[in-house]
Design an enzyme around this catalytic site. Structure first.
Site, PDB file in Angstrom:
ATOM      1  N   LYS A 113       0.816  -1.217   0.000  1.00 57.13           N
ATOM      2  CA  LYS A 113       0.000   0.000   0.000  1.00 57.13           C
ATOM      3  C   LYS A 113       0.846   1.262   0.000  1.00 57.13           C
ATOM      4  O   LYS A 113       0.433   2.284  -0.546  1.00 57.13           O
ATOM      5  CB  LYS A 113      -0.972  -0.009   1.191  1.00 57.13           C
ATOM      6  CG  LYS A 113      -2.067  -1.047   1.011  1.00 57.13           C
ATOM      7  CD  LYS A 113      -3.276  -0.797   1.862  1.00 57.13           C
ATOM      8  CE  LYS A 113      -4.386  -1.780   1.500  1.00 57.13           C
ATOM      9  NZ  LYS A 113      -5.514  -1.737   2.387  1.00 57.13           N
ATOM     10  N   LYS A 196      -5.894  -9.765  -6.237  1.00 58.71           N
ATOM     11  CA  LYS A 196      -7.218  -9.959  -5.623  1.00 58.71           C
ATOM     12  C   LYS A 196      -8.146  -8.792  -5.970  1.00 58.71           C
ATOM     13  O   LYS A 196      -7.685  -7.669  -6.194  1.00 58.71           O
ATOM     14  CB  LYS A 196      -7.099 -10.145  -4.114  1.00 58.71           C
ATOM     15  CG  LYS A 196      -6.874  -8.891  -3.334  1.00 58.71           C
ATOM     16  CD  LYS A 196      -7.161  -9.134  -1.865  1.00 58.71           C
ATOM     17  CE  LYS A 196      -7.061  -7.801  -1.142  1.00 58.71           C
ATOM     18  NZ  LYS A 196      -7.705  -7.743   0.118  1.00 58.71           N
ATOM     19  N   LYS A 199     -11.434  -2.979  -3.452  1.00 57.81           N
ATOM     20  CA  LYS A 199     -12.297  -1.794  -3.514  1.00 57.81           C
ATOM     21  C   LYS A 199     -11.600  -0.641  -4.212  1.00 57.81           C
ATOM     22  O   LYS A 199     -12.205   0.146  -4.886  1.00 57.81           O
ATOM     23  CB  LYS A 199     -12.601  -1.312  -2.085  1.00 57.81           C
ATOM     24  CG  LYS A 199     -13.633  -2.064  -1.357  1.00 57.81           C
ATOM     25  CD  LYS A 199     -13.833  -1.400  -0.001  1.00 57.81           C
ATOM     26  CE  LYS A 199     -13.562  -2.365   1.123  1.00 57.81           C
ATOM     27  NZ  LYS A 199     -12.230  -2.375   1.671  1.00 57.81           N
TER      28      LYS A 199
END
Ligand code: AQP
Length: 330
Positions: A113, A196, A199
């Site tokens: 991230k 994966k 969102k």
């Protein structure tokens, strides 16, 4: 006898996805009779990356409405918003003082991230595994349902629990265990099936959002990446096809082999159209019920108030116990 305790949560960084539903919420519903469940919308985790405050509030309510619409029962499970229970951040600070830099440096989610965060990486993005450990330890949690990617967080929580018990006695905190869920544990992006479904993916066309209309769902599955072959089979080198089969399997309960044999002599196009139909059939009633909850904010606020009260009841006892153990004057 008290049922074993389960805790889980989802970050309301955007509207929830099919991945959140099949990997988390659908399983939560199955667990709630056998366990005492605490299910949260973890808004404090969400602000480790940039958020629009208005959207964050809306997404938080959307997440909670989705839990309810999917069948999580507020009479048996405690449904709440993390920021409504101040003990999460109280314990997180203590864990910041007992967690080690080396442990956090190893967390793969931070590495992933922080790469997309530009040069001003928030400190919270580095330390949030300790907030997650606090979430878990506050409720004397026995089991944490997690996908493969979250296993590392439970391992860290176990290490910290052992450390605290070693320092202050075995009754300080309870050591949790991961509860790995079955098929659907990992739903992949429809356009990049090696990643994966997320969102906050850059290209929303690879993600099925629970708020998508049936038409949008059909279109996204039609455009799903497969490969240059035609025969439907379940193998490591056909990630896109495999993902569609896994999605069907998670919804219908049929095994991948059964699904593959039903496509003998058929093309990828059939698989895509039928997967979209199966997903739409599952999501349509949830979508309608979510809307109903969102249009009745009074009912939603009531459920959240009761959930937060129950959560605070347990969390305040834990925090008092830990405050005493670490030497705070209370
Ligand atoms: N694609 C997925 N397949 C299976 N399970 C998934 N989960 C999330 N995506 C998938 C499960 O949902 C729970 C909560 O996840 P989260 O949204 O709080 O965080 P995340 O796993 O980091 O999900 P995102 O969508 O990728 O988050 P953003 O984009 O907000 O950073 C977990 O149980 C997780 O396994």
């Amino acid at each position: 006898m008290q049922k074993p305790i389960i805790l889980s949560g989802i970050q309301p960084t955007a509207k929830l996805t099919l991945g959140n539903y099949l990997g988390a919420v659908k399983n939560w519903v199955k667990l709630q009779n056998e366990y005492l469940c605490y299910y949260m919308a973890v808004d404090q985790h969400a602000i480790t990356v940039k958020q629009d405050p208005v959207q964050l509030r809306q997404n938080t309510l959307f997440a909670v409405a989705t839990y309810l619409a999917s069948g999580v029962d507020p009479k048996t499970s405690h449904i709440f918003v993390q920021s409504h229970v101040p003990q999460h951040t109280q314990l997180a600070w203590i864990l910041n003082c007992f967690g080690y830099m080396g442990e956090l440096n190893r967390m793969t989610q931070f590495k992933d991230k922080s790469q997309s965060s530009g040069k001003n990486i928030r400190v919270g993005l580095f330390t949030y595994p300790l907030l997650m450990a606090a979430d878990i330890l506050l409720y004397d949690t026995d089991l944490v349902p997690v996908g493969d990617d979250q296993k590392q967080h439970v391992e860290l929580t176990r290490d910290i629990a052992q450390r605290l018990c070693g320092l202050f006695g075995d009754d300080t905190v309870k050591e949790p265990k991961p509860y790995i869920t079955g098929p659907g544990a990992r739903v992949m992006d429809l356009l990049s099936p090696d990643r994966k479904m997320s969102k906050s993916a850059e290209n929303e066309k690879g993600t099925i959002f629970l708020a998508d209309t049936s038409k949008q769902v059909e279109k996204k599955f039609k455009q799903a990446v497969t490969d240059s072959g035609t025969e439907v089979s379940y193998s490591e080198d056909k990630l896109g096809v495999r993902n569609l089969i896994d999605i069907q399997s998670a919804i219908t309960g049929r095994s991948p082999d059964e699904i593959v044999s039903s496509y003998e002599g058929k093309m990828y196009g059939h698989l895509k159209v039928e997967t979209a139909a199966i997903v739409n059939e599952e999501l349509a009633p949830i979508r309608a019920e979510t809307e109903r909850y969102l249009n009745d904010p009074g009912e939603l606020e009531n459920i959240l108030k009761q959930g937060a009260e129950k959560a605070r009841e347990h969390a305040s006892k834990t925090i008092e116990r830990i405050y005493r153990k670490v030497g705070f004057h209370i």
